[in-house]
Design a protein around this motif. Structure first.
Motif, mmCIF file in Angstrom:
data_model
loop_
_atom_site.group_PDB
_atom_site.id
_atom_site.type_symbol
_atom_site.label_atom_id
_atom_site.label_comp_id
_atom_site.label_asym_id
_atom_site.label_seq_id
_atom_site.Cartn_x
_atom_site.Cartn_y
_atom_site.Cartn_z
ATOM 1 N N THR A 68 11.238 21.793 -1.074
ATOM 2 C CA THR A 68 11.045 23.171 -0.645
ATOM 3 C C THR A 68 11.889 24.145 -1.451
ATOM 4 O OG1 THR A 68 10.526 22.417 1.609
ATOM 5 C CG2 THR A 68 11.167 24.722 1.339
ATOM 6 N N SER A 69 13.066 23.700 -1.892
ATOM 7 C CA SER A 69 13.935 24.573 -2.680
ATOM 8 C C SER A 69 13.323 24.934 -4.033
ATOM 9 C CB SER A 69 15.296 23.906 -2.892
ATOM 10 O OG SER A 69 15.146 22.660 -3.551
ATOM 11 N N ASP A 70 12.279 24.185 -4.472
ATOM 12 C CA ASP A 70 11.611 24.488 -5.737
ATOM 13 C C ASP A 70 10.648 25.659 -5.608
ATOM 14 O OD1 ASP A 70 12.954 22.436 -6.969
ATOM 15 O OD2 ASP A 70 11.360 20.965 -6.649
ATOM 16 N N ASN A 71 10.313 26.065 -4.378
ATOM 17 C CA ASN A 71 9.415 27.202 -4.182
ATOM 18 C C ASN A 71 10.093 28.491 -4.632
ATOM 19 O OD1 ASN A 71 7.709 25.330 -3.068
ATOM 20 N ND2 ASN A 71 8.094 25.938 -0.948
ATOM 21 N N THR A 72 9.302 29.428 -5.108
ATOM 22 C CA THR A 72 9.838 30.670 -5.664
ATOM 23 C C THR A 72 9.171 31.878 -5.027
ATOM 24 O OG1 THR A 72 10.151 29.550 -7.798
ATOM 25 C CG2 THR A 72 10.281 31.963 -7.780
ATOM 26 N N VAL A 73 9.983 32.811 -4.535
ATOM 27 C CA VAL A 73 9.470 34.074 -3.996
ATOM 28 C C VAL A 73 9.462 35.098 -5.127
ATOM 29 C CG1 VAL A 73 9.824 35.930 -2.330
ATOM 30 C CG2 VAL A 73 10.334 33.564 -1.684
ATOM 31 N N LEU A 74 8.272 35.579 -5.492
ATOM 32 C CA LEU A 74 8.136 36.549 -6.575
ATOM 33 C C LEU A 74 8.142 37.988 -6.073
ATOM 34 C CD1 LEU A 74 5.395 34.844 -8.803
ATOM 35 C CD2 LEU A 74 7.872 34.701 -9.019
ATOM 36 N N VAL A 75 7.604 38.211 -4.882
ATOM 37 C CA VAL A 75 7.498 39.570 -4.325
ATOM 38 C C VAL A 75 7.821 39.507 -2.840
ATOM 39 C CG1 VAL A 75 5.956 41.505 -3.806
ATOM 40 C CG2 VAL A 75 5.790 40.340 -5.997
ATOM 41 N N GLY A 76 8.544 40.525 -2.342
ATOM 42 C CA GLY A 76 8.768 40.661 -0.910
ATOM 43 C C GLY A 76 9.965 39.874 -0.409
ATOM 44 N N GLY A 77 10.151 39.944 0.928
ATOM 45 C CA GLY A 77 11.257 39.241 1.560
ATOM 46 C C GLY A 77 11.041 37.747 1.579
ATOM 47 N N ASP A 78 12.056 37.036 2.055
ATOM 48 C CA ASP A 78 11.979 35.563 2.074
ATOM 49 C C ASP A 78 11.780 35.020 3.486
ATOM 50 O OD1 ASP A 78 14.418 36.226 3.066
ATOM 51 O OD2 ASP A 78 15.596 34.989 1.700
ATOM 52 N N THR A 79 11.331 35.880 4.422
ATOM 53 C CA THR A 79 10.997 35.436 5.775
ATOM 54 C C THR A 79 9.703 36.109 6.211
ATOM 55 O OG1 THR A 79 12.224 37.221 6.880
ATOM 56 C CG2 THR A 79 13.443 35.185 6.360
ATOM 57 N N SER A 80 9.016 35.489 7.162
ATOM 58 C CA SER A 80 7.780 36.081 7.682
ATOM 59 C C SER A 80 8.067 37.406 8.377
ATOM 60 C CB SER A 80 7.116 35.110 8.666
ATOM 61 O OG SER A 80 7.973 34.826 9.771
ATOM 62 N N ARG A 81 9.200 37.493 9.058
ATOM 63 C CA ARG A 81 9.546 38.727 9.766
ATOM 64 C C ARG A 81 9.711 39.892 8.796
ATOM 65 N NH1 ARG A 81 14.442 39.477 14.207
ATOM 66 N NH2 ARG A 81 14.179 41.703 14.536
ATOM 67 N N THR A 285 8.725 36.861 23.924
ATOM 68 C CA THR A 285 9.913 37.480 23.328
ATOM 69 C C THR A 285 9.657 38.879 22.804
ATOM 70 O OG1 THR A 285 9.421 36.524 21.145
ATOM 71 C CG2 THR A 285 10.751 35.212 22.669
ATOM 72 N N GLY A 286 8.374 39.280 22.658
ATOM 73 C CA GLY A 286 8.065 40.598 22.145
ATOM 74 C C GLY A 286 8.033 40.628 20.630
ATOM 75 N N THR A 287 7.621 41.753 20.100
ATOM 76 C CA THR A 287 7.578 41.941 18.658
ATOM 77 C C THR A 287 8.997 42.060 18.110
ATOM 78 O OG1 THR A 287 7.470 44.338 18.900
ATOM 79 C CG2 THR A 287 5.379 43.143 18.880
ATOM 80 N N PRO A 288 9.178 41.932 16.779
ATOM 81 C CA PRO A 288 10.532 42.101 16.220
ATOM 82 C C PRO A 288 11.189 43.411 16.624
ATOM 83 C CG PRO A 288 9.058 41.174 14.582
ATOM 84 C CD PRO A 288 8.209 41.489 15.773
ATOM 85 N N LYS A 289 10.407 44.506 16.695
ATOM 86 C CA LYS A 289 10.978 45.789 17.094
ATOM 87 C C LYS A 289 11.422 45.754 18.549
ATOM 88 C CE LYS A 289 10.111 50.764 17.041
ATOM 89 N NZ LYS A 289 9.129 51.824 16.688
ATOM 90 N N MET A 290 10.589 45.126 19.412
ATOM 91 C CA MET A 290 10.952 44.995 20.819
ATOM 92 C C MET A 290 12.193 44.131 20.982
ATOM 93 S SD MET A 290 7.136 44.525 22.459
ATOM 94 C CE MET A 290 7.794 44.081 24.060
ATOM 95 N N GLN A 291 12.271 43.055 20.208
ATOM 96 C CA GLN A 291 13.444 42.185 20.281
ATOM 97 C C GLN A 291 14.705 42.949 19.886
ATOM 98 O OE1 GLN A 291 12.758 38.664 17.956
ATOM 99 N NE2 GLN A 291 10.892 38.127 19.041
ATOM 100 N N GLU A 292 14.574 43.805 18.864
ATOM 101 C CA GLU A 292 15.728 44.609 18.449
ATOM 102 C C GLU A 292 16.142 45.580 19.555
ATOM 103 O OE1 GLU A 292 17.037 47.624 14.795
ATOM 104 O OE2 GLU A 292 15.040 46.710 14.864
ATOM 105 N N GLU A 293 15.142 46.204 20.215
ATOM 106 C CA GLU A 293 15.453 47.122 21.306
ATOM 107 C C GLU A 293 16.115 46.387 22.471
ATOM 108 O OE1 GLU A 293 11.810 48.981 22.306
ATOM 109 O OE2 GLU A 293 11.778 50.302 20.541
ATOM 110 N N VAL A 294 15.601 45.191 22.785
ATOM 111 C CA VAL A 294 16.202 44.398 23.855
ATOM 112 C C VAL A 294 17.643 44.034 23.506
ATOM 113 C CG1 VAL A 294 16.105 42.172 25.042
ATOM 114 C CG2 VAL A 294 14.023 43.490 24.735
ATOM 115 N N SER A 295 17.863 43.669 22.230
ATOM 116 C CA SER A 295 19.222 43.333 21.798
ATOM 117 C C SER A 295 20.157 44.530 21.947
ATOM 118 C CB SER A 295 19.197 42.853 20.338
ATOM 119 O OG SER A 295 20.507 42.569 19.885
ATOM 120 N N ASN A 296 19.667 45.725 21.579
ATOM 121 C CA ASN A 296 20.490 46.934 21.734
ATOM 122 C C ASN A 296 20.790 47.218 23.203
ATOM 123 O OD1 ASN A 296 20.506 47.320 18.977
ATOM 124 N ND2 ASN A 296 18.727 48.676 18.994
ATOM 125 N N LEU A 297 19.778 47.035 24.059
ATOM 126 C CA LEU A 297 19.978 47.265 25.491
ATOM 127 C C LEU A 297 20.981 46.264 26.071
ATOM 128 C CD1 LEU A 297 16.328 48.042 26.662
ATOM 129 C CD2 LEU A 297 18.235 49.644 26.490
#
Length: 419
Positions: A68-81, A285-297
């Motif tokens: 898996t370490s041989d895979n290469t990210v050419l564009v964008g972030g390195d996570t689905s989120r 768990t909600g969307t990533p934005k919802m999770q962030e709001e829950v974490s802030n709360l």
């Protein structure tokens, strides 16, 4: 059959091949093809599952975890989120319910051709393919590009958001028809594949259609029995028949196509389960934005709890101090009563005077800080000045009883009101 017989059969096959348009010449030839496939992503759940597959965030049976370490990210972030957040940043405010949310491209080639390439040659091919996709979609609409080398054959997956010139989701303008897809593959082969020794696959090839039909049969019914093709024996003297090697090749193709159909069916089921799991996870768990709001709360809730605990501690200290002051007050009243009784003074008047002095002291203490001078001019000598002087007078009387000027008036004389 002797050497002459083999020559005659070869000449007959060449004549038959010419009479059928030259198709048989391709059966034994080794050709290298450029592969470009496009899949429509219709929901965010599908996109999340596909990206999790790309970034190996979920179990991927056909990938070797050691590579898996041989895979290469050419564009964008390195996570689905991160890629999903990038999609949200580009997406329009209003989205149709049936809109295609993304177009995912698979860029590959014939396994033998790609495996024969060096690492640099593979990178050059995938980079050229990525540039071609950027020119087609716009570089800002290419959200992710990952080269996978942990599977059997190296390939690249590219996630795009299909925005038109108006900024609307419009996959139909790009891949809306069969002719558009065919033209796209032709253009890709000409502009990208040819420079790397890869050509376009045959268009409308009957052999390819037959193989697709076999794979599709097992795609729709993975548990269907595999039937190998019968060997063509030919007519008189075996003319038109196929050799043992040719039959084995056709049988091997049939088995491979069936296996490919089964694998595709299982992959489709796995992907459907992943989409369902991703959707359920978002519901819980909600969307990533919802999770962030829950974490802030949650952080704000912990801060308020700490403040509440500190406030409770201060309230306990204040209550304890109030109890202490009440004890002092009760002690003073009790002492005053005892002193009045001992000295034959008016006990009730003494207690009243003590309460009045205490009230005046509290009123002066609670007065607004902005009006201290006005209160001083409006009122005569304040109760705060009376209170400390009254107490030493009593104590002084106790210490020096014969001094007549410090005596408290007898019981029959009324206490003045401090005027």
């Amino acid at each position: 059959m002797g050497a002459r017989g083999n020559e005659e059969e070869g000449a007959w096959r060449l004549r038959l091949d010419r009479s059928t348009g030259g198709r048989m010449l391709h059966l034994g030839a080794q050709r290298s093809f450029a592969i470009l496939r496009c899949a429509k992503i219709k929901t965010m759940g599908n996109m999340g599952a596909s990206l999790q597959h790309s970034f190996r965030e979920r179990d991927t049976p056909n990938a070797d975890a050691r590579r898996t370490s041989d895979n290469t990210v050419l564009v964008g972030g390195d996570t689905s989120r991160a890629v999903l957040e990038a999609w949200k940043d580009r997406a329009p405010e209003k989205i149709r319910s049936n809109a295609v949310h993304g177009l995912e491209y698979f860029v590959g080639g014939s396994p033998e051709a790609l495996k024969a390439m060096s690492r640099d040659e593979q990178d050059a091919y995938f980079t050229d393919a990525l540039d071609w996709l950027k020119a087609r979609h716009g570089a800002e609409n290419v959200l992710s590009a990952v080269i996978h080398r942990d599977e059997t054959t190296p390939h690249m997956t590219v996630m795009t958001i299909p925005l038109d010139e108006r900024g609307k989701l419009n996959a139909r303008a790009l891949v809306g028809s069969r002719d558009q897809l065919s033209a796209m593959q032709t253009d890709f082969a000409e502009r990208v594949g040819k420079a790397h020794g890869l050509e376009r696959g045959l268009q409308g090839s009957p052999a390819r259609h037959e193989r697709v039909q076999r794979a599709y049969a097992h795609l729709t019914d993975p548990d269907a029995a595999l039937s190998l093709p019968e060997r063509r024996r030919g007519a008189i003297l075996g003319l038109g028949g196929e050799t043992e090697a040719e039959w084995r090749e056709r049988a091997s193709e049939a088995a491979s196509d069936a296996l490919r159909g089964v694998q595709a069916a299982r992959h489709r089921e796995t992907r459907a389960h992943a989409v369902e799991l991703f959707t359920l996870k978002q519901q819980v768990t909600g969307t990533p934005k919802m999770q962030e709001e829950v974490s802030n709360l949650q952080y704000e809730n912990r801060r308020l709890q700490r403040e509440l605990k500190a406030t409770g501690t201060r309230a306990e200290l204040i209550a304890k101090e109030n109890r202490r002051l009440r004890a002092v007050q009760d002690g003073l009243v009790a002492g005053g009563k005892a002193f009045a009784k001992e000295k034959g003074l008016d006990e009730k008047a003494l207690v009243t005077r003590l309460h009045t002095a205490a009230k005046e002291a509290l009123d002066a203490f609670d007065a607004p800080a902005a009006k201290p001078a006005a209160r001083t001019r409006a009122q005569p000598k304040s109760a705060i000045e009376h209170a400390p002087k009254a107490k030493p007078a009593v104590q002084e009387q106790v210490r020096d009883e014969p001094a007549a000027e410090h005596r408290i008036k007898p019981k029959d004389d009324a206490w003045d009101d401090g005027q």
